[in-house]
Each structure stands twice: as structure tokens, then as C-alpha cells.
Write an enzyme that holds these catalytic residues in place. Structure first.
Site, PDB file in Angstrom:
ATOM      1  N   THR A   1       0.867  -1.178   0.000  1.00 32.61           N
ATOM      2  CA  THR A   1       0.000   0.000   0.000  1.00 32.61           C
ATOM      3  C   THR A   1       0.902   1.225   0.000  1.00 32.61           C
ATOM      4  O   THR A   1       2.014   1.199   0.541  1.00 32.61           O
ATOM      5  CB  THR A   1      -0.877   0.071   1.277  1.00 32.61           C
ATOM      6  OG1 THR A   1      -0.036   0.360   2.402  1.00 32.61           O
ATOM      7  CG2 THR A   1      -1.617  -1.226   1.512  1.00 32.61           C
ATOM      8  N   HIS A   2       0.393   2.287  -0.646  1.00 29.99           N
ATOM      9  CA  HIS A   2       1.195   3.511  -0.739  1.00 29.99           C
ATOM     10  C   HIS A   2       0.277   4.701  -0.470  1.00 29.99           C
ATOM     11  O   HIS A   2      -0.821   4.773  -1.040  1.00 29.99           O
ATOM     12  CB  HIS A   2       1.836   3.617  -2.122  1.00 29.99           C
ATOM     13  CG  HIS A   2       2.759   4.782  -2.270  1.00 29.99           C
ATOM     14  ND1 HIS A   2       3.998   4.843  -1.648  1.00 29.99           N
ATOM     15  CD2 HIS A   2       2.620   5.953  -2.934  1.00 29.99           C
ATOM     16  CE1 HIS A   2       4.571   5.998  -1.924  1.00 29.99           C
ATOM     17  NE2 HIS A   2       3.764   6.691  -2.703  1.00 29.99           N
TER      18      HIS A   2
HETATM   19  C1  GRF Z   1       1.260   3.649   5.482  1.00 31.55           C
HETATM   20  O1  GRF Z   1       0.651   4.868   5.064  1.00 31.55           O
HETATM   21  C2  GRF Z   1       2.058   3.060   4.357  1.00 31.55           C
HETATM   22  O2  GRF Z   1       1.479   3.226   3.093  1.00 31.55           O
HETATM   23  C3  GRF Z   1       3.322   3.861   4.456  1.00 31.55           C
HETATM   24  O3  GRF Z   1       3.593   3.969   5.841  1.00 31.55           O
HETATM   25  C4  GRF Z   1       2.342   3.906   6.533  1.00 31.55           C
HETATM   26  C5  GRF Z   1       2.431   2.768   7.519  1.00 31.55           C
HETATM   27  O4  GRF Z   1       1.495   2.971   8.483  1.00 31.55           O
HETATM   28  N1  GRF Z   1       4.418   3.206   3.769  1.00 31.55           N
HETATM   29  P1  GRF Z   1       1.350   1.901   9.698  1.00 31.55           P
HETATM   30  O5  GRF Z   1       2.747   1.530  10.154  1.00 31.55           O
HETATM   31  O6  GRF Z   1       0.622   0.719   9.151  1.00 31.55           O
HETATM   32  O7  GRF Z   1       0.560   2.641  10.738  1.00 31.55           O
END
Ligand code: GRF
Length: 199
Positions: free
Chosen positions: A109-110
Site C-alpha cells: 500500500t502507498h
Molecule cells: C502507510 O501509510 C504506508 O502506506 C506507508 O507507511 C504507513 C504505515 O502505516 N508506507 P502503519 O505503520 O501501518 O501505521
């Protein structure tokens, strides 16, 4: 047998938490078999432990052999025989060994609308650019940096006065929804996704 997930994390673990909670519903059809990270002392690992999910840490010390690290990560993940690997805030790029084994069944996810603003600071870069709409993207991981096939996207308005944190927090709400929808879909139709128009 539930659709098995191994989740890779590097930080807070709110995306992981959403998956752990979704997996408590048998209708979701998935189980988190393990959570792995490149670093210890992060909240995401504590969340996995609290849920009784096995964890592993596979650090990449400065100057270490990156190729060997990649092969080692593939070995660690393979121990849990996942149907799907989920990068949920994992801040390391996987390489040829890992992709030889899990390419086509690893998603990431991004927190931006790819192909815009790839890399480690999607929300920050979008805000700095001045976009009015950003969002979240789920991709199939390939050998590039956030270049894989797009599986799902959701738009998120950038509001006046947004900070990186306020925008990222709002994006993460959509990210969690997209991630669960995508995993649930793949669990029901797990053929490796084929490249669409752009080949
Ligand atoms: C997410 O927004 C992901 O896409 C990005 O870092 C964040 C991670 O959030 N690479 P978490 O650690 O799951 O709260």
C-alpha cells in the site's frame, strides 16, 4: 484452510492492526501466519504479539550484503508458506530472490495516487507539491520502487491547513479500507493478477 498472509512492517502497524481485526471474522477468509520486520522495537510487532501471531526480525545492518539479506528474507517468509505477502508500511525494497519466490503474490500500500509521488514520503511529497487531491494506492510489488501494477486506488482531498500528519492520517483511513478489500478479493480469486493495458 484460510488464505495465509505474511505481513511485513516497519512502524506503527495501523494497517497490520486492520488486517488482524479483519481476520477475526471467518467470513474474511484469511489468517495472518506471521509478521516480519527489518527492525525491532516497533509498535507493529507488539500488535502482532498481542494477537498471538508469530513475529520475526530480519535487520539490514549498514553495509551488509543486500542480496544476502533479500535471500534471507525470502527464506524467513517462506517458512510460513503464505498465499500472499502484504507490505504494510514495510520500508525496505525486496529484490530478485524475494520476487523469484513471491512475485505476483506480494502487494504494497502507498499513501499517494501512484504513479505520482512514489517512495518513502508519498504524503509529504504530495502536500509539498500542492496537489488538491491525493489518496491511497494498492499495487502488486515488482522490482521497481512503487512501479507495480495498480490493483486499487482511492482519492483523498487535501484540505487547507493540512499538515503531513493530518493528510497522512486521513489517507490511512482509505488505505486500510482498500487493503482489506484487496486482500479479501485476492483471497477469493487468488490467480496472480495479470498486467492490464500497459503490459
Ligand atoms: C502507510 O501509510 C504506508 O502506506 C506507508 O507507511 C504507513 C504505515 O502505516 N508506507 P502503519 O505503520 O501501518 O501505521
Amino acid at each position: 484452510m484460510a488464505f495465509g498472509l505474511v505481513v511485513l512492517v516497519s512502524g506503527t502497524g495501523s494497517l497490520l492492526q486492520a488486517l488482524l481485526e479483519a481476520c477475526t471474522d471467518p467470513a474474511f477468509g484469511c489468517e495472518v501466519r506471521a509478521v516480519g520486520s527489518d527492525r525491532d522495537h516497533i509498535q507493529a510487532l507488539r500488535r502482532a504479539e498481542a494477537a498471538g501471531v508469530p513475529t520475526f526480525v530480519h535487520p539490514l545492518p549498514p553495509g551488509a550484503d543486500r542480496d544476502a539479506w533479500d535471500a534471507g528474507l525470502a527464506e524467513q517468509v517462506a517458512r510460513f508458506d503464505p498465499d500472499l505477502v502484504v507490505s504494510a508500511g514495510f520500508m525496505k525494497l525486496v529484490g530478485r530472490h524475494f520476487l523469484a519466490r513471491f512475485g505476483g503474490r506480494m502487494i504494497n500500500t502507498h499513501p499517494a495516487l501512484l504513479p505520482a509521488f512514489p517512495g518513502m514520503h508519498g504524503a509529504r511529497d504530495a502536500l509539498a507539491y500542492g496537489v488538491k487531491i491525493s489518496g491511497a494506492t494498492v499495487i502488486l510489488v515488482d522490482e521497481g520502487v512503487d512501479t507495480g501494477q495498480i490493483l486499487a486506488q482511492a482519492a483523498v482531498d487535501v484540505l487547507d491547513g493540512d499538515t503531513v500528519d493530518s493528510l497522512h492520517d486521513r489517507i490511512k483511513v482509505e488505505e486500510r479500507r482498500l487493503l482489506l478489500e484487496t486482500v479479501h478479493h485476492l483471497a477469493r480469486a487468488p490467480q496472480p493478477a495479470t498486467r492490464s493495458a500497459h503490459g
